[in-house]
Structures are given as C-alpha cells and as structure tokens.
Design a protein around this motif. Sequence first.
Motif, PDB file in Angstrom:
ATOM      1  N   ILE A  66      45.729  19.203   8.867  1.00 27.91           N
ATOM      2  CA  ILE A  66      44.384  19.243   8.292  1.00 27.91           C
ATOM      3  C   ILE A  66      43.394  19.658   9.375  1.00 27.91           C
ATOM      4  N   ALA A  67      42.396  20.457   8.997  1.00 26.21           N
ATOM      5  CA  ALA A  67      41.359  20.901   9.934  1.00 26.21           C
ATOM      6  C   ALA A  67      40.062  21.107   9.149  1.00 26.21           C
ATOM      7  N   LEU A  68      38.954  21.144   9.871  1.00 27.94           N
ATOM      8  CA  LEU A  68      37.633  21.349   9.273  1.00 27.94           C
ATOM      9  C   LEU A  68      36.971  22.555   9.916  1.00 27.94           C
ATOM     10  N   ASP A  69      36.096  23.219   9.145  1.00 24.50           N
ATOM     11  CA  ASP A  69      35.269  24.252   9.760  1.00 24.50           C
ATOM     12  C   ASP A  69      33.842  23.717   9.892  1.00 24.50           C
ATOM     13  N   THR A  70      32.959  24.509  10.469  1.00 24.41           N
ATOM     14  CA  THR A  70      31.596  24.044  10.729  1.00 24.41           C
ATOM     15  C   THR A  70      30.769  23.876   9.457  1.00 24.41           C
ATOM     16  N   SER A  71      31.256  24.428   8.337  1.00 24.77           N
ATOM     17  CA  SER A  71      30.552  24.273   7.054  1.00 24.77           C
ATOM     18  C   SER A  71      31.020  23.057   6.266  1.00 24.77           C
ATOM     19  N   GLY A  72      31.984  22.318   6.805  1.00 24.89           N
ATOM     20  CA  GLY A  72      32.485  21.133   6.116  1.00 24.89           C
ATOM     21  C   GLY A  72      33.659  21.387   5.199  1.00 24.89           C
ATOM     22  N   ASN A  73      34.150  22.636   5.152  1.00 21.54           N
ATOM     23  CA  ASN A  73      35.329  22.923   4.348  1.00 21.54           C
ATOM     24  C   ASN A  73      36.559  22.307   4.999  1.00 21.54           C
ATOM     25  N   ILE A  74      37.474  21.871   4.168  1.00 19.77           N
ATOM     26  CA  ILE A  74      38.707  21.240   4.619  1.00 19.77           C
ATOM     27  C   ILE A  74      39.846  22.229   4.428  1.00 19.77           C
ATOM     28  N   TYR A  75      40.659  22.407   5.452  1.00 17.68           N
ATOM     29  CA  TYR A  75      41.834  23.268   5.374  1.00 17.68           C
ATOM     30  C   TYR A  75      43.071  22.395   5.492  1.00 17.68           C
ATOM     31  N   VAL A  76      43.983  22.543   4.546  1.00 19.34           N
ATOM     32  CA  VAL A  76      45.217  21.751   4.531  1.00 19.34           C
ATOM     33  C   VAL A  76      46.397  22.701   4.546  1.00 19.34           C
ATOM     34  N   ALA A  77      47.345  22.447   5.436  1.00 20.87           N
ATOM     35  CA  ALA A  77      48.597  23.204   5.472  1.00 20.87           C
ATOM     36  C   ALA A  77      49.716  22.276   5.039  1.00 20.87           C
ATOM     37  N   GLY A  78      50.647  22.827   4.287  1.00 19.35           N
ATOM     38  CA  GLY A  78      51.751  21.997   3.832  1.00 19.35           C
ATOM     39  C   GLY A  78      52.825  22.818   3.164  1.00 19.35           C
TER      40      GLY A  78
END
Length: 129
Positions: A66-78
Amino acid sequence: MDSLGDAFVTGTTFSTTFPTHNGFGAGNARGVAFVTELNPSGTALLYSTYLGGTVGGAAGDSGHGIALDTSGNIYVAGQTFSTDFPTNSTITALKATSAGAAVGTSFISKINPALSATPRCLFFVSGWN
C-alpha cells in the motif's frame, strides 16, 4: 502513514463482517483484500473497504502493498483469483477481467477514499504454467 499520522493497511480477510466505513464491495468466505485507514492513535476507523471480486476458484484476493500519493489517493498492489475483480470504465480497455482462478493476476488499484466509487485498476498476468 500520511502527513496527519493516519495509518493505512492492506491485507486479506476471510470475514464477511470485516468492519467497513465509506467503502464499496462485499466480503466473501474465500478471502478478499481490504484497505483500511486508521487515525493516528488507532482508535477510529476513518476509511475501510473490501477490495476484490466474488467469482473465482477456491483462492481469493489479497492486498500485498500500500502507498499514498500527495493528493491522498491510495494505491494497493496485490493478487486476484477473481474473474469479476472491480474495475471502472477508464481501465476496462486494458484488461476487463482478471485471468481468474487457474492462474491468478497481479493488480494495482488506485482508490480515492473521498469517493465510494469503483477503483481504477491495472492487471498484470502472473503465475506460471
């Protein structure tokens, strides 16, 4: 962790009653990924959702990173074994469904926690023959 100290977690749950808040999707007993945001003290659920499909083999879907960008979007890899893993129309042209139960497919999902909409997802065929 974001700039406010909120913690973001992903993983897999086999619970159909996993706590959700402002999310989308449904749980299932064969396993589904989850995405959860907790306040800095860990005492309040700010956002929590299932992330996965409901159709596939015995294996379910799992969140591995899981990671975040500066806009608050969440990125999930799986990885998903579902043939109906959630996508939205802007990504459908790349790959509308996962490879499904036999092979498993890696995914990256972008989620805007302010919206209760289907995430944008990219799929990458994985596994071996």
